[in-house]
Design an enzyme around this catalytic site. Structure first.
Site, PDB file in Angstrom:
ATOM      1  CD  GLU A  90       9.683  11.927  12.446  1.00  0.00           C
ATOM      2  OE1 GLU A  90       8.658  11.283  12.718  1.00  0.00           O
ATOM      3  OE2 GLU A  90      10.626  11.465  11.777  1.00  0.00           O
TER       4      GLU A  90
ATOM      5  CB  SER B  84       3.888   8.429  12.179  1.00  0.00           C
ATOM      6  OG  SER B  84       2.718   7.676  12.432  1.00  0.00           O
ATOM      7  CB  THR B  85       6.664   6.675  16.487  1.00  0.00           C
ATOM      8  OG1 THR B  85       8.022   6.641  16.010  1.00  0.00           O
ATOM      9  CG2 THR B  85       6.602   5.923  17.803  1.00  0.00           C
TER      10      THR B  85
ATOM     11  CD  GLU C 170      12.750   3.843   8.689  1.00  0.00           C
ATOM     12  OE1 GLU C 170      12.629   4.654   9.635  1.00  0.00           O
ATOM     13  OE2 GLU C 170      12.770   4.188   7.504  1.00  0.00           O
TER      14      GLU C 170
ATOM     15  CE  LYS D 201      -1.887   2.723   3.047  1.00  0.00           C
ATOM     16  NZ  LYS D 201      -1.903   4.042   2.395  1.00  0.00           N
TER      17      LYS D 201
END
Lengths: 500, 281
Positions: A404, A252-253, A273, A199
């Site tokens: 971030e 994103s985390t 990641e 995706k």
């Protein structure tokens, strides 16, 4: 200190020389974009069950480029089914040396069509053409070429193990390096013998769909790679699908944590990641001019839409003032504007949503006490653009030092000793990357040993290579992409011999 | 004089090199295979777990900073000291239900595991580390590093050899550990702690928390200063809500067959670090 003789360019500017560059636009005529794109399932483009489409726009002009299918639960199910059939029927049984040839073909065709892919990447994502042309697409091709060679050599990668593919890999990639992230995900998965449902990000689906066409040209057996476009719910449907044997996510985390939850509950192996807040550390004994270039490249490359961006400059107190002065003067020569212009250094912010996020965090930074610097550069009248920004006098507690930003925003902090630099660098839940600038070799190794970061760039920054493993410590995720280590997540490895 | 009364042992926790009782004051009774009373084993609380994590974190950089040669010698020392005390371990295993022959075989296995992993300390890096041929003028290499503090849920059986099979690979690279031993047979884990305390293993490198696994697991998985958890000895049907605790700090959650030994049992608890430097004149 009379700094103005250090940079003849800046001096020239003050005497009224024009630094303007003549426009050097790359022609967009090399790409042809369809009005609508379906989902790529089982080797064919297919309508989504819901019939729903969404627009993908050029962030540089806000013009609609195309309408793309929004994949739903049923579409994901069809894609996973196709991947399963291809795994059982074709790709799984195929000898590694034959899989390798397909991957080599993909790499070659990517090289041949590099200009088309680069222009499309820039149109859809807003990144400068010189980056998509010189970094994204060449690295994507190199990644396929690298992993192609592994496909028939897997038994040499894990001594003492019998390796086997995992099956169907579900992969979700971000919008900052669409083709590069596609290559990082698809190449090792296919080399290891898995099939794929991918995706792409909803704001940058077009190069993945062009890649689907390339796969048809290559003759890749239907179902080996399936591409389901869509937004968050499409990704969730993929993550939740019981037919997926391995999950891989870059993003994103926050989303990564949700995916890890599902993976743990289902017992499915996952690699993540995720975000970063890299420290870029400059010592007083660094090669200063090189360090200035490194810091600028570290944060403004790709508009700062880089998980490993050097977003926290830690500069030794003794040189902090002069170093930041140099950064500001260098930043004044950075060219912001049309991503298709070959002179452009900083292109368009990927989406209006991301622009709003960057704007908000910079406002918060100023409100919390940071000092703002932005060059006096013009910005295009339309499109999503943000001036490259330096925030100095940032404290560790500031949001701008902790969160971030994923934009062209550098936070400046200072330190006195190497120990303090390490403590500040590691004072974050993230641990993706770090940079060190010093001419003293033993100090590089001393620092590199202590930094919680999966990638440490010493006297360089933002270098990538298919042979070089990439991935994070702590909340930047786990698993590696690239190199021999990048194969491991796509293989199950049982002991062959047992203990002697 | 009548028959001598034997000395019953107080089985305590092992935290930061010391042997405290649980701060909660609670214990669990352990009975022998014949149903007779053996000991009251400390029942670790959430506070004990936090103390153990703090001790493990405090010891981690020193342990990781030692030379691999030194860590190897300390793990080998574990084998030496256990060898001298094997009869005590055998008696405890028999008390908890093993046959004498099984207990002896388990001791052989347990002690040899320390030797096996002692030897890996300065070798696994050469098996899993790489020098990477990047397409540019850079020296680029990848090395394994310890992930930090690791929670180890030891298998129920074999209670001693299974625990060492999962603990030793965690220690090899320089991690420190908070161990939840077997619930049904916890005695040998406590005696192992006494062995650890006299084997040059620095205080805090290994911490041992006896108690109900299902009580301790959510706290262990939810602790933000624990980098990885080995669930090999945890039930496989854990409540997903318990597993959810692990994502707060993106913990590495591992399960591996205790019989699967070697560099990958070590690298389960490692991070790969890649370092770049330009080549030039």
């Amino acid at each position: 200190m009379a700094n103005d003789d250090i940079h003849p360019v800046a001096k020239g500017q003050s005497r009224g020389f024009s630094l303007d560059y003549a426009p050097a636009p790359e022609s967009a005529s090399v790409v042809s974009i369809a009005d609508e794109y379906g989902l790529f399932i089982d080797g064919e483009f297919a309508e989504p069950e819901s019939g729903e489409l969404f627009a993908t726009v050029s962030p540089a002009t806000e013009e609609r480029l195309s309408m793309v299918a929004s994949g739903g639960v049923g579409d994901v199910d069809r894609a996973v089914g196709a991947a399963r059939r291809a795994y059982d029927g074709v790709w799984g049984p195929m000898p590694g040396r034959e899989r390798a040839k397909y991957l080599f073909r993909i790499a070659r065709q990517l090289q041949e069509r590099a200009r088309e892919f680069a222009v499309l990447e820039t149109l859809d994502g807003g990144k400068p053409i010189k980056e998509s042309r010189d970094v994204d697409i060449p690295l994507a091709a190199a990644h396929f070429f690298y992993y192609a060679g592994w496909a028939d050599k897997l038994e040499y990668a894990f001594p003492g193990r019998d390796v086997a593919p995992r099956g169907v890999a579900g992969q979700i990639i971000p919008w900052n390096f669409p083709m590069m992230m596609l290559a990082w995900k698809v190449a090792p998965a296919l080399a290891a013998g898995n099939t794929v449902v991918l995706k792409p990000a909803e704001t940058t689906p077009l190069t993945a769909l062009l890649f689907a066409r390339l796969l048809q040209d290559v003759g890749l057996p239907p179902g080996v790679v399936n591409i389901v476009t869509g937004a968050g719910p499409t990704g969730e449907a993929l993550v939740d699908h019981p037919g997926v044997d391995k999950l891989a996510f870059t993003g994103s985390t926050a989303v990564g944590k949700r995916i890890q939850k599902v993976a743990l509950a289902r017992g499915v192996p996952v690699t993540l990641e995720l975000g970063g807040k890299a420290a870029h550390i400059v010592f007083e004994d660094a090669a200063i001019d090189q360090a200035v270039e490194g810091v600028i490249n570290g944060i403004y490359f790709n508009q700062g839409h880089v998980c490993c961006a050097g977003s926290r400059l830690l500069v030794q107190e003794s040189i902090a003032e002069s170093f930041v002065d140099r950064l500001k003067r260098r930043l004044a020569t950075v060219r912001v504007g049309d991503p298709l212009d070959k002179n452009t250094d900083v292109g368009a912010i990927n989406s209006s949503r991301q622009l709003a996020r960057i704007t908000e965090l910079v406002e918060v930074g100023v409100a919390e006490g940071a000092e703002l610097y932005q060059p006096d550069c013009g910005l295009p009248d339309r499109g999503f653009f943000f001036r490259p920004t330096i925030l100095s006098h940032v404290e560790q507690t500031h949001r701008i030092a902790r969160e971030e930003v994923f934009g062209p925003v550098l936070s400046v902090l200072t330190f006195r000793t190497p120990e303090e630099a390490v403590a500040k660098a590691n004072n974050t839940p993230y641990g993706l990357s770090a940079g060190i600038w010093t001419e003293k070799g033993s100090k590089i190794l001393w620092m590199a040993d202590r930094l919680d970061a999966g990638i440490v760039w010493a006297n360089t920054y933002n270098q990538f290579d298919p042979a070089s493993p990439f991935g994070g410590y702590k909340e930047s995720g786990f698993g590696r992409e690239g190199g021999m280590h990048g194969l491991a997540p796509y293989l199950s490895a049982a002991p062959t011999g047992g203990r002697s | 004089m009548g028959e001598r009364l034997d000395i019953q042992k107080t089985y305590k926790l092992f935290i930061g090199g010391a042997f405290p009782r649980s701060e909660s004051g609670r214990t669990t009774e352990v009975v022998a295979a014949d149903g007779s009373f053996v000991a009251n084993v400390a029942k670790a609380s959430r506070k004990d777990l936090r103390d153990a994590v703090k001790a493990a974190r405090g010891a981690q950089s020193d342990w990781a900073g030692r030379t691999a040669y030194n860590r190897g010698q300390i793990l080998y020392r574990m084998a030496e000291v256990m060898e001298g005390r094997r009869s005590q371990f055998e008696v405890e295993l028999v008390t908890c239900g093993s046959s004498a022959a099984d207990a002896a075989a388990e001791l052989d296995e347990a002690i040899d595991l320390w030797v096996w992993y002692a030897g890996w300390c300065d070798k696994f890096q050469q098996v899993v580390g790489t020098v990477n041929p990047v397409a540019g003028p850079f020296f680029n290499f990848t090395v394994p590093e310890p992930t930090g503090v690791v929670g180890v849920v030891a298998p129920e059986q074999p209670s001693l050899a299974g625990l060492i099979a999962r603990l030793a690979p965690v220690l090899v690279s320089g991690n420190t550990a908070v161990v939840i031993p077997s619930e049904v047979a916890p005695l040998s884990a406590i005696s192992l702690s006494e062995t650890i305390a006299t084997s040059d293993v620095p205080g805090g490198v290994i911490n041992m928390l006896t108690g109900p696994k299902l009580d301790l697991l959510p706290w262990l998985l939810g602790h933000l200063d624990v980098n990885a958890v080995d669930l090999t000895g945890a039930p496989t049907d854990l409540d997903p809500a318990v597993l959810d605790e692990a994502v707060g700090n993106v913990k590495r959650v591992i399960r591996r067959d205790p019989a699967d030994r070697g560099p990958y049992a070590i690298t389960d608890f490692c991070e790969m670090k890649t370092i770049w430097h330009p080549i030039g004149r």
